[in-house]
Structure formats: C-alpha cells, structure tokens
Design an enzyme around this catalytic site. Structure first.
Site, short mmCIF file in Angstrom:
data_model
loop_
_atom_site.label_atom_id
_atom_site.label_comp_id
_atom_site.label_asym_id
_atom_site.label_seq_id
_atom_site.Cartn_x
_atom_site.Cartn_y
_atom_site.Cartn_z
N GLU A 104 59.35 44.69 70.36
CA GLU A 104 59.55 46.13 70.16
C GLU A 104 60.28 46.37 68.83
OE1 GLU A 104 58.82 49.02 70.48
OE2 GLU A 104 59.40 49.93 72.37
N ASP A 105 60.04 47.52 68.22
CA ASP A 105 60.80 47.85 67.02
C ASP A 105 62.19 48.35 67.39
OD1 ASP A 105 59.80 50.16 68.19
OD2 ASP A 105 58.99 51.02 66.36
N ILE A 106 62.24 49.25 68.40
CA ILE A 106 63.53 49.81 68.79
C ILE A 106 63.50 50.18 70.28
CG2 ILE A 106 62.84 52.11 67.92
CD1 ILE A 106 65.85 52.52 67.18
N ASP A 108 65.14 52.46 73.01
CA ASP A 108 65.92 53.70 73.10
C ASP A 108 66.23 53.93 74.58
OD1 ASP A 108 66.71 56.41 73.09
OD2 ASP A 108 65.35 56.96 71.49
N THR A 109 65.44 54.73 75.27
CA THR A 109 65.66 54.91 76.71
C THR A 109 65.21 53.67 77.49
OG1 THR A 109 63.45 55.82 77.12
CG2 THR A 109 65.19 57.38 76.51
N THR A 112 59.50 52.51 77.35
CA THR A 112 58.35 51.76 76.83
C THR A 112 58.36 50.31 77.33
OG1 THR A 112 58.44 53.14 74.85
CG2 THR A 112 57.10 51.15 74.71
#
Ligand code: 5GP
Ligand code: MG
Length: 182
Positions: A104-106, A108-109, A112
C-alpha cells in the site's frame, strides 16, 4: 522551499526523497531477512495507482524470489475517503496456499487493506502480510496487523511519490503535505 500547486490547492515539502529512500532501505532489509528462507515465493500485490512508485523502489531492493501482481481498489475521491470501496480489478495470480504481501502507499482508515486482506484470504491465500510506505497511525483503528511500515505520518493530506490529488501530483520524488488553512 518549493511550493507545489495541484488543481486548486497548495502543498509544501514534507518528506525528502533521501528520507524516503532510507526508510525503504530499512524496510527491504527486514523483508529480505524474513523471506530469504521461504519455501514458496510470496505474491506481492501492488495497489494501483498509488503504490506503483513505492513498489518499484521496493522491488529493486528485494533479493528473494517473488511474484508481482497488481490490483485496483479505491475509497478516495478528492481529499476525503468516500468510505465506499470498489471491487477488486485485475487480481489474476494464483493465491492458493501462498503468502500474499499487500503493498500500500498509505494506510489511513485501513478500509482498503481490510477489504483486500479478506478478499485475498477468500481466494485461498495461506497468509496475508501488509506493507505500507506511509501510515496515519492516529486514524488507523483496524485490526489487520501492519507488518511493514516505512514511515508514520500525521493525519493530513499528502501527495507525491505515487500519491495523487485527483490524479495529479504522483510524479514527484519528494512527498508533499497540504498547506495549512486550505
Ligand atoms: P484507507 O482505505 O486506509 O482509508 O485509505 C487508503 C487509501 O486512500 C490509500 O491507498 C490512498 O490511495 C488513499 N489515501 C489515504 N490518505 C491519503 C493521503 O493523505 N493522500 C493521498 N493522496 N491519498 C490518500
Ligand atoms: Mg491507494
């Protein structure tokens, strides 16, 4: 200091390319250590489009046999998560009995990776590991373990090094952060 304008917004430098490279070096060293003696090559799953740049850099540093596959799944529109995930597109590797590393790039919650994690297990993967360049620790409240995190970041909108703002801004060496008061 170079300010970056994308669409209607201004971004300022946040993480230099040198710091990104050093963090990926460290992460790759850990992975090389963990996967060197694997019986079966893991499948690395690049999440398009954001992880393309990170995955490309990571691959060059890994010295064990691996398979690369790419998928598209998105929860974002503009600078906020819509919370609605699209279905997975392009997953064609054989996952049966394999170790799958989601790249994953980032995070967050975490929606994904949760979605992909479950999807990959449903397709018969033996084990799922999560690797991410960036992690918004204060926001992430998921229970999927984040096995490989290169850099922890604050809860602000970032662009560059693969990350976009409405499809632009991916093609920078450094990572930029949304300027205050926007
Ligand atoms: P999550 O599902 O964890 O909430 O969000 C993960 C996805 O949202 C990432 O794969 C990424 O595409 C996008 N995202 C989350 N935070 C940011 C951010 O700060 N900047 C950009 N450009 N995308 C982000
Ligand atoms: Mg993404």
């Amino acid at each position: 200091m170079d300010r970056l304008k994308i669409h209607d917004k201004y971004f300022v430098p946040y993480i230099s390319h040198a710091d990104i490279s050093a963090a990926i070096d460290k992460l790759a060293a850990r992975m090389n250590n963990d996967f060197r003696n694997s019986d079966r090559a893991p499948v690395f799953l690049c999440i398009l489009n954001g992880s393309i740049v990170f995955t490309g850099e990571l691959m060059q540093r890994l010295d064990f046999p691996l398979e690369l596959s790419s998928v598209r799944v998105s929860s974002y529109s503009g600078v906020t998560s819509t919370g609605v995930l699209n279905t997975v597109v392009g997953l064609n590797s054989n996952m049966e009995g394999r170790t799958v590393v989601i790249v994953e790039d980032i995070v967050d919650t975490g929606k994904t990776i949760r979605f992909l994690h479950d999807h990959v297990l449903e397709r018969g993967a033996a084990e799922v590991r999560v690797c991410t360049l960036l992690c918004k620790r204060d926001v992430y409240d998921g229970d999927v373990p984040l096995d490989y995190v290169a850099i922890d970041v604050e809860n602000k909108f970032l662009v560059g090094f693969g990350l976009d703002y409405d499809q632009f801004g991916r093609n920078t060496e450094d990572i930029y952060i949304l300027e205050d008061n926007q």
